[in-house]
Write an enzyme that holds these catalytic residues in place. Structure first.
Site, PDB file in Angstrom:
ATOM      1  N   ASP A   1       0.741  -1.152   0.088  1.00 14.69           N
ATOM      2  CA  ASP A   1       0.002   0.055   0.079  1.00 14.69           C
ATOM      3  C   ASP A   1       0.947   1.097   0.241  1.00 14.69           C
ATOM      4  O   ASP A   1       2.201   1.128  -0.216  1.00 14.69           O
ATOM      5  CB  ASP A   1      -0.807   0.017   1.107  1.00 14.69           C
ATOM      6  CG  ASP A   1      -0.257   0.038   2.618  1.00 14.69           C
ATOM      7  OD1 ASP A   1       0.883   0.236   2.532  1.00 14.69           O
ATOM      8  OD2 ASP A   1      -0.969   0.202   3.647  1.00 14.69           O
TER       9      ASP A   1
ATOM     10  N   CYS B   1       3.258  -3.135   4.004  1.00 17.64           N
ATOM     11  CA  CYS B   1       2.251  -2.102   4.480  1.00 17.64           C
ATOM     12  C   CYS B   1       3.123  -1.367   5.716  1.00 17.64           C
ATOM     13  O   CYS B   1       4.197  -1.505   5.809  1.00 17.64           O
ATOM     14  CB  CYS B   1       0.929  -2.495   4.694  1.00 17.64           C
ATOM     15  SG  CYS B   1       0.679  -3.619   5.999  1.00 17.64           S
TER      16      CYS B   1
ATOM     17  N   HIS C   1       6.614 -31.573   9.264  1.00 18.28           N
ATOM     18  CA  HIS C   1       5.738 -30.287   9.093  1.00 18.28           C
ATOM     19  C   HIS C   1       4.615 -30.336   7.890  1.00 18.28           C
ATOM     20  O   HIS C   1       3.655 -29.287   7.981  1.00 18.28           O
ATOM     21  CB  HIS C   1       6.722 -29.167   8.791  1.00 18.28           C
ATOM     22  CG  HIS C   1       7.923 -28.904   9.808  1.00 18.28           C
ATOM     23  ND1 HIS C   1       7.667 -28.505  11.066  1.00 18.28           N
ATOM     24  CD2 HIS C   1       9.104 -29.046   9.717  1.00 18.28           C
ATOM     25  CE1 HIS C   1       8.776 -28.320  11.700  1.00 18.28           C
ATOM     26  NE2 HIS C   1       9.662 -28.904  10.988  1.00 18.28           N
TER      27      HIS C   1
ATOM     28  N   HIS D   1       9.185 -24.430   8.501  1.00 20.54           N
ATOM     29  CA  HIS D   1       8.137 -25.158   9.264  1.00 20.54           C
ATOM     30  C   HIS D   1       6.898 -24.626   8.767  1.00 20.54           C
ATOM     31  O   HIS D   1       6.063 -25.751   8.607  1.00 20.54           O
ATOM     32  CB  HIS D   1       8.203 -24.582  10.565  1.00 20.54           C
ATOM     33  CG  HIS D   1       9.502 -25.034  11.443  1.00 20.54           C
ATOM     34  ND1 HIS D   1       9.705 -25.307  12.830  1.00 20.54           N
ATOM     35  CD2 HIS D   1      10.791 -25.618  10.841  1.00 20.54           C
ATOM     36  CE1 HIS D   1      10.665 -25.742  13.061  1.00 20.54           C
ATOM     37  NE2 HIS D   1      11.377 -25.855  12.143  1.00 20.54           N
TER      38      HIS D   1
ATOM     39  N   THR E   1       2.666  -1.960   8.686  1.00 18.46           N
ATOM     40  CA  THR E   1       2.948  -2.922   9.776  1.00 18.46           C
ATOM     41  C   THR E   1       3.484  -4.464   9.264  1.00 18.46           C
ATOM     42  O   THR E   1       3.895  -5.349  10.299  1.00 18.46           O
ATOM     43  CB  THR E   1       1.991  -3.094  10.960  1.00 18.46           C
ATOM     44  OG1 THR E   1       0.841  -3.549  10.347  1.00 18.46           O
ATOM     45  CG2 THR E   1       1.920  -1.689  11.676  1.00 18.46           C
TER      46      THR E   1
HETATM   47  C1  RB5 Z   1      -1.898   2.490   6.600  1.00 18.14           C
HETATM   48  O1  RB5 Z   1      -1.926   3.917   7.469  1.00 18.14           O
HETATM   49  C2  RB5 Z   1      -1.733   1.361   7.406  1.00 18.14           C
HETATM   50  O2  RB5 Z   1      -2.874   1.241   8.274  1.00 18.14           O
HETATM   51  C3  RB5 Z   1      -1.013   0.131   6.725  1.00 18.14           C
HETATM   52  O3  RB5 Z   1      -0.148   0.309   6.079  1.00 18.14           O
HETATM   53  C4  RB5 Z   1      -0.932  -1.052   7.484  1.00 18.14           C
HETATM   54  O4  RB5 Z   1      -0.101  -0.876   8.356  1.00 18.14           O
HETATM   55  C5  RB5 Z   1      -2.172  -2.033   7.896  1.00 18.14           C
HETATM   56  O5  RB5 Z   1      -1.935  -3.080   8.474  1.00 18.14           O
END
Ligand code: RB5
Length: 137
Positions: A7, A60, A128, A93, A62
């Site tokens: 994203d 993204c 596994h 695994h 996180t």
């Molecule tokens: C975008 O602000 C953020 O929510 C997205 O990149 C991501 O971290 C979502 O899991």
């Protein structure tokens, strides 16, 4: 073939990973303009289940939203990794077929090391296999 996607939050890292790997399919996004990560996760997941790619990398902020969305697609095993040990284990695994990275969590150098460790690691099969089949069931 490897398919990459991000994203807006992961866009810069996706471009860096593309440059690092060379020949990949780019499923977008194509700028830092805000977009919805589930659509990209779905696109990357579908490239894998359709056989157009064997592995995917999603970035993204996180890595978490990408993994949650990608794992809704049958046959996808997406793993969020913030270290090389988890990256290798997710292949060895869990036979992960998508690596999810958080651009707001890991630095650029570590992200590339995680990518390399994940792509190099092979599924160990054996005991596994049954467990991975249980996930897919
Ligand atoms: C975008 O602000 C953020 O929510 C997205 O990149 C991501 O971290 C979502 O899991």
């Amino acid at each position: 073939m490897i398919v990459v996607g991000s994203d807006h939050a992961g866009f810069r890292y996706k471009e860096m990973i593309k440059k690092h790997l060379g020949d990949v399919i780019d499923a977008g996004t194509f700028s830092e303009e805000s977009c919805d990560y589930p659509a990209v996760a779905r696109e990357v997941a579908q490239k894998i289940v359709s056989g157009k790619a064997q592995r995917g990398i999603l970035v993204c902020g996180t890595g978490q939203g990408m993994a949650m969305a990608a794992n809704k697609v049958k046959g996808i095993r997406a793993a969020v990794c913030g270290d090389t040990f988890s990256a290798k284990a997710s292949r060895a695994h869990n036979n992960a077929n998508i690596l999810c990275l958080g651009a707001r969590v890991v630095g650029e150098g570590l992200a590339l090391e995680i990518v390399d460790a994940w792509l190099k690691a092979e599924f160990e099969a054996g005991r596994h296999t049954r467990r991975v089949e249980m996930i897919d069931d």
